[in-house]
Design an enzyme around this catalytic site. Sequence first.
Site, PDB file in Angstrom:
ATOM      1  N   HIS A 110       4.825   5.608  11.620  1.00 18.72           N
ATOM      2  CA  HIS A 110       4.283   5.473  10.409  1.00 18.72           C
ATOM      3  C   HIS A 110       3.449   6.435  10.023  1.00 18.72           C
ATOM      4  O   HIS A 110       2.133   6.420  10.002  1.00 18.72           O
ATOM      5  CB  HIS A 110       3.503   3.973  10.039  1.00 18.72           C
ATOM      6  CG  HIS A 110       3.393   3.559   8.596  1.00 18.72           C
ATOM      7  ND1 HIS A 110       3.278   4.444   7.614  1.00 18.72           N
ATOM      8  CD2 HIS A 110       2.971   2.361   8.268  1.00 18.72           C
ATOM      9  CE1 HIS A 110       2.966   3.871   6.358  1.00 18.72           C
ATOM     10  NE2 HIS A 110       3.025   2.629   6.790  1.00 18.72           N
ATOM     11  N   ARG A 116       0.677  -1.230   0.021  1.00 16.78           N
ATOM     12  CA  ARG A 116       0.113   0.016   0.046  1.00 16.78           C
ATOM     13  C   ARG A 116       0.915   1.354   0.079  1.00 16.78           C
ATOM     14  O   ARG A 116       0.597   2.270  -0.877  1.00 16.78           O
ATOM     15  CB  ARG A 116      -0.781   0.209   1.204  1.00 16.78           C
ATOM     16  CG  ARG A 116      -2.124  -0.662   1.081  1.00 16.78           C
ATOM     17  CD  ARG A 116      -2.600  -1.099   2.602  1.00 16.78           C
ATOM     18  NE  ARG A 116      -1.689  -2.173   2.610  1.00 16.78           N
ATOM     19  CZ  ARG A 116      -1.581  -3.410   2.362  1.00 16.78           C
ATOM     20  NH1 ARG A 116      -2.827  -3.844   1.745  1.00 16.78           N
ATOM     21  NH2 ARG A 116      -0.752  -4.268   2.489  1.00 16.78           N
ATOM     22  N   THR A 117       1.935   1.423   0.810  1.00 18.81           N
ATOM     23  CA  THR A 117       2.326   2.638   0.935  1.00 18.81           C
ATOM     24  C   THR A 117       3.137   3.100  -0.309  1.00 18.81           C
ATOM     25  O   THR A 117       3.270   4.047  -0.716  1.00 18.81           O
ATOM     26  CB  THR A 117       3.534   2.568   2.109  1.00 18.81           C
ATOM     27  OG1 THR A 117       2.677   1.946   3.239  1.00 18.81           O
ATOM     28  CG2 THR A 117       3.702   3.849   2.687  1.00 18.81           C
ATOM     29  N   LYS A 159      25.555  -3.406  -1.007  1.00 10.92           N
ATOM     30  CA  LYS A 159      26.929  -3.236  -1.211  1.00 10.92           C
ATOM     31  C   LYS A 159      27.640  -2.521   0.204  1.00 10.92           C
ATOM     32  O   LYS A 159      28.703  -2.223  -0.013  1.00 10.92           O
ATOM     33  CB  LYS A 159      27.548  -2.554  -2.576  1.00 10.92           C
ATOM     34  CG  LYS A 159      27.229  -3.302  -3.658  1.00 10.92           C
ATOM     35  CD  LYS A 159      27.588  -2.278  -4.904  1.00 10.92           C
ATOM     36  CE  LYS A 159      26.610  -2.750  -5.966  1.00 10.92           C
ATOM     37  NZ  LYS A 159      26.849  -1.534  -7.153  1.00 10.92           N
ATOM     38  N   ARG A 173      11.299   4.041   3.311  1.00 16.24           N
ATOM     39  CA  ARG A 173      10.814   2.739   4.571  1.00 16.24           C
ATOM     40  C   ARG A 173      12.146   2.103   4.811  1.00 16.24           C
ATOM     41  O   ARG A 173      12.695   1.821   3.921  1.00 16.24           O
ATOM     42  CB  ARG A 173       9.888   1.871   3.913  1.00 16.24           C
ATOM     43  CG  ARG A 173       9.464   0.953   4.899  1.00 16.24           C
ATOM     44  CD  ARG A 173       8.376  -0.191   4.716  1.00 16.24           C
ATOM     45  NE  ARG A 173       7.049   0.869   4.943  1.00 16.24           N
ATOM     46  CZ  ARG A 173       5.928   0.015   4.933  1.00 16.24           C
ATOM     47  NH1 ARG A 173       5.648  -1.143   4.459  1.00 16.24           N
ATOM     48  NH2 ARG A 173       4.699   0.722   5.379  1.00 16.24           N
TER      49      ARG A 173
HETATM   50  N1   CP Z   1      -0.203  -0.183   5.705  1.00 17.34           N
HETATM   51  C1   CP Z   1       0.908  -0.232   5.353  1.00 17.34           C
HETATM   52  O1   CP Z   1       1.953   0.271   5.596  1.00 17.34           O
HETATM   53  O2   CP Z   1       1.034  -1.430   4.352  1.00 17.34           O
HETATM   54  P1   CP Z   1       2.024  -1.617   3.695  1.00 17.34           P
HETATM   55  O3   CP Z   1       3.116  -2.377   4.439  1.00 17.34           O
HETATM   56  O4   CP Z   1       1.551  -2.650   2.456  1.00 17.34           O
HETATM   57  O5   CP Z   1       2.642  -0.339   2.891  1.00 17.34           O
END
Ligand code: CP
Length: 316
Positions: A129, A51-52, A80, A101
């Site tokens: 998040h 999703r993100t 590396k 991320r």
């Molecule tokens: N909600 C969320 O962070 O989903 P993903 O891990 O798929 O990005």
Amino acid sequence: MRHLLSPLDLSVDELARLLDLARDISKDPSKYGHVCDGKKIATLFYEPSTRTRLSFEAAMINLGGQVLGFSEASSSSASKGESVADTIRVISCYADICAMRHPKEGAPMVASEYSHIPIINAGDGGHQHPTQTLTDLMTIRELRGSLDNFTIGLCGDLKFGRTVHSLISSLVRYKNVKFVLISPKELRIPDYIRDDVLKANNCDFVEVENLEQAMPELDILYMTRVQRERFFSEDEYLRMKDFYILDEDKMALGKPDMYVLHPLPRVNEISVDVDNDDRAAYFKQVQFGVYVRMALILTLLGLDTVVNPSLAHVLD
Ligand code: CP
């Protein structure tokens, strides 16, 4: 240079403006289809995501921009041994904004110290998040009409669930929000959220283990997955993973106007039977995730008022 590293990087007023912009976008996304012509977002995902990452990419494409990046550290020079600091110095030459991320808490903050472009924390370890929180706040506001005066139950892995940490940190800024923290004792909320956020803000909160008993008082039930990737022991994960399963019987204990949210992915903690219940809002949440990320990109690039002068009263 504005970054979004924590949900608190936006004031309550800025957040309200961003959610207003996201709402306007949701009514007619095509109106915003060329605002980011020529702009690029880099999506640097050192951890898996559906999703993100894809909603950031969809958001930039919807705005007329383009996307570059990687979705596995193994396909980048991180494999590396390249540092986050050096990586972001390089990416700053290629893109206008970056969503990152990383499994290590604080990695996006380190990136921001070396970056010439806005950095968005797209999830750092078990920490925060913030863009999931924007999605959650938009969902709650669109469904309930307000971010004040409700009781939210947060259920599951409250220890490692970064979406829970960010959501609580943000919701304590609104009026009369009550928190019911539902978890096994092994997965309770960390002290830095219980003491430094909930207690420090004099919030009304309880910690309980029983979901059925909590159900009748909830306006929002925020279910979460047990975060397998953060456990040191697979046996411990297996012992915890099915601690809560929301099914039709438990839904029958909830208010008729309660809503169920989940950041997704789900594993087993919400039975698929619940998907047909009108109170299940987790797939609506996914759609809102694209609109808030469009609004966030515009805000961090300083394009929010340029886009739509009619929103100037909301955005100035
Ligand atoms: N909600 C969320 O962070 O989903 P993903 O891990 O798929 O990005």
